[in-house]
Design an enzyme around this catalytic site. Sequence first.
Site, mmCIF file in Angstrom:
data_model
loop_
_atom_site.group_PDB
_atom_site.id
_atom_site.type_symbol
_atom_site.label_atom_id
_atom_site.label_comp_id
_atom_site.label_asym_id
_atom_site.label_seq_id
_atom_site.Cartn_x
_atom_site.Cartn_y
_atom_site.Cartn_z
ATOM 1 N N TYR A 51 28.509 -19.385 19.237
ATOM 2 C CA TYR A 51 29.277 -20.079 18.198
ATOM 3 C C TYR A 51 30.719 -20.354 18.645
ATOM 4 C CZ TYR A 51 25.744 -19.950 14.486
ATOM 5 O OH TYR A 51 24.626 -20.176 13.706
ATOM 6 N N ASN A 114 22.613 -18.643 5.607
ATOM 7 C CA ASN A 114 21.866 -19.842 5.202
ATOM 8 C C ASN A 114 20.574 -20.033 6.003
ATOM 9 O OD1 ASN A 114 23.005 -20.643 7.583
ATOM 10 N ND2 ASN A 114 24.238 -22.299 6.722
#
Length: 140
Positions: A51, A114
């Site tokens: 990330y 999510n």
Amino acid sequence: MAVERTLSIIKPDATRRNLTGKIIAKFEEAGLKVVASRRLRLSQADAEAFYGVHKERPFFKDLVSFMISGPVVVQVLEGEGAIQKNRDVMGATNPANAAAGTIRKEFAESIEANSVHGSDAPETAANEIKFFFRDLDIVG
Ligand code: ADP
Ligand code: MG
């Protein structure tokens, strides 16, 4: 449209709730084929590297902690227009904005937890696939 490959990650919130199969069914129903799959636990260094594009974002530290909080399932999905198709099946980042029938609408807990990651463009897809898989591990 060309056949593409994209990287998917089933995130720790989903593996914790034993939703791996239900999520893979969504990919398959959309015409995406799982051509590589591995369950693993990311280290902090892995998650920070994966990330890295988000390292200046306010949510970066929390995102890394979340991504190392449990096992993930990393997969290569293949199909016509697979990168966009996967994004369509995933739904919007924030489940509150995700369309009916999408993975995030049905399963996500929050904008952070999510349930799935998906590559966003051909170049990121190629790099993210290489992050986890050797060519030999991908069988179409
Ligand atoms: P996407 O996963 O839809 O491509 P981004 O690349 O923008 O979304 O963000 C990467 C991940 O960072 C998201 O899937 C989510 O887990 C987390 N994230 C994004 N925005 C936020 C936010 N505002 N607060 C907390 N976590 C976030
Ligand atoms: Mg993204």
